[in-house]
Design an enzyme around this catalytic site. Structure first.
Site, PDB file in Angstrom:
ATOM      1  N   HIS A 143      -3.457  -8.538  -2.398  1.00  9.63           N
ATOM      2  CA  HIS A 143      -2.295  -7.660  -2.567  1.00  9.63           C
ATOM      3  C   HIS A 143      -1.062  -8.402  -3.121  1.00  9.63           C
ATOM      4  CE1 HIS A 143      -4.609  -4.952   0.006  1.00  9.63           C
ATOM      5  NE2 HIS A 143      -3.744  -3.995  -0.277  1.00  9.63           N
ATOM      6  N   GLU A 159       0.835  -1.215   0.000  1.00  9.66           N
ATOM      7  CA  GLU A 159       0.000   0.000   0.000  1.00  9.66           C
ATOM      8  C   GLU A 159       0.867   1.262   0.000  1.00  9.66           C
ATOM      9  OE1 GLU A 159      -3.399   0.725   0.008  1.00  9.66           O
ATOM     10  OE2 GLU A 159      -3.920  -1.369  -0.321  1.00  9.66           O
TER      11      GLU A 159
HETATM   12  N1  DGL Z   1      -6.237  -7.638   0.354  1.00  9.05           N
HETATM   13  C1  DGL Z   1      -6.998  -8.186   1.399  1.00  9.05           C
HETATM   14  C2  DGL Z   1      -6.996  -9.686   1.372  1.00  9.05           C
HETATM   15  O1  DGL Z   1      -7.105 -10.236   0.302  1.00  9.05           O
HETATM   16  C3  DGL Z   1      -6.748  -7.667   2.770  1.00  9.05           C
HETATM   17  C4  DGL Z   1      -5.545  -6.914   3.031  1.00  9.05           C
HETATM   18  C5  DGL Z   1      -5.699  -6.213   4.372  1.00  9.05           C
HETATM   19  O2  DGL Z   1      -6.429  -5.226   4.401  1.00  9.05           O
HETATM   20  O3  DGL Z   1      -5.142  -6.720   5.343  1.00  9.05           O
HETATM   21  O4  DGL Z   1      -6.943 -10.331   2.375  1.00  9.05           O
END
Ligand code: DGL
Length: 281
Positions: free
Chosen positions: A199, A165
């Site tokens: 992510h 991020e």
């Molecule tokens: N991108 C999200 C996932 O697939 C969550 C990332 C987060 O906000 O911790 O778990």
């Protein structure tokens, strides 16, 4: 455009929800595999990371996010976020929708990713995800339901989401941290690795390289997009139409600058329709 047509148009949009940038790795594949649909993307960047929150909190945030997308007239929402899919989706489908939005549909990402691993007969499957996803053991349970003989090894990687991020995915510190998260899975000699956080595909090349040729690492966004295509084909009654000029809208729950900057680079296109909103109002 008159009001009736405007409503018709947004009725057609598919909602995509994630805590932040991660869902773009899913959206990008939707745009490639299903380019004629309109999409509304919601990134709850004000409250990320979801992966370190409790199940109750994730459920609450997920319901608020769904409310937002349903009020935008989405008939179908993809909870791209693994943490929300793992910790909240079942309750959303069994309680929240029937009580509040009985005519809407919500799909998560765990099932298609678990199926891909289990049905391709990999014997030793690794799962890398957030703390919330790994502690739920949802992937392990889903894979075991499909094939009891598969050994599943899971590891959480809580520092990766904040680094990504922040736009630090390419920095050497990220590489070092990634290596230490992958090591236990490598030691278990997994031959398939599920990237159980939206992510992580930002690091796909690096992860493939670090896991080596003995381990298959797929792009989860592609798997989810193909599964959505199949779902839409099987559910014509939803009447989500493909259109000539599909719309793409972005809503973010906090200041959008960093998201926009990194997101546009990743998607390879400008985010023209982007608005900041408050999910707690
Ligand atoms: N991108 C999200 C996932 O697939 C969550 C990332 C987060 O906000 O911790 O778990």
């Amino acid at each position: 455009m008159n009001l009736k047509n405007m409503l018709k148009k947004s009725n057609n949009a598919i909602g995509v929800f994630d805590s932040g940038l991660g869902g773009l790795t899913v959206l990008k594949n939707f745009l490639q595999v299903l380019p004629s649909y309109s999409y509304i993307y919601l990134g709850d960047i004000a409250r990320l990371p979801y992966g370190s929150k409790s199940a109750d909190r994730i459920y609450q945030y997920t319901c608020q996010s769904l409310d937002f997308l349903f009020k935008k007239n989405c008939k179908l929402v993809i909870v791209a976020c693994n943490s929300a899919s793992a910790q909240a989706l079942r309750k959303v489908q069994q309680e929240y929708l029937p009580n509040n939005w009985p005519d809407r549909k919500v799909l998560g990402v765990v099932r298609p990713l678990a199926e891909e691993a289990a049905l391709n007969k990999y014997k030793r499957v690794g799962v890398l995800g957030t703390k919330a996803t790994i502690s739920s053991q949802t992937y392990k349970k889903e894979i075991k339901k499909l094939n009891k003989k598969i050994s599943v090894y899971e590891n959480s990687a809580p520092l990766l989401v904040p680094l990504i991020e922040e736009g630090w995915a390419k920095k050497s510190v990220c590489n070092k941290i990634l290596k230490s998260y992958l090591r236990p899975l490598k030691q278990k000699k997994v031959n398939y690795l599920i990237l159980a956080c939206t992510h992580y595909p930002f690091l796909l090349k690096k992860i493939k390289h670090l896991m080596g040729s003995q381990c298959q690492v797929s792009d989860p966004g592609k798997i989810v997009a193909n599964s959505l295509k199949d779902y839409l084909n099987r559910h014509p009654e939803l009447k989500i139409k493909q259109v000539k000029n599909p719309e793409l809208k972005f809503y973010l729950s906090d200041q959008p600058e960093l998201f926009k900057n990194l997101g546009e680079k990743f998607l390879g296109q400008e985010m023209k329709n982007l608005k900041q909103i408050d999910l707690e109002k």
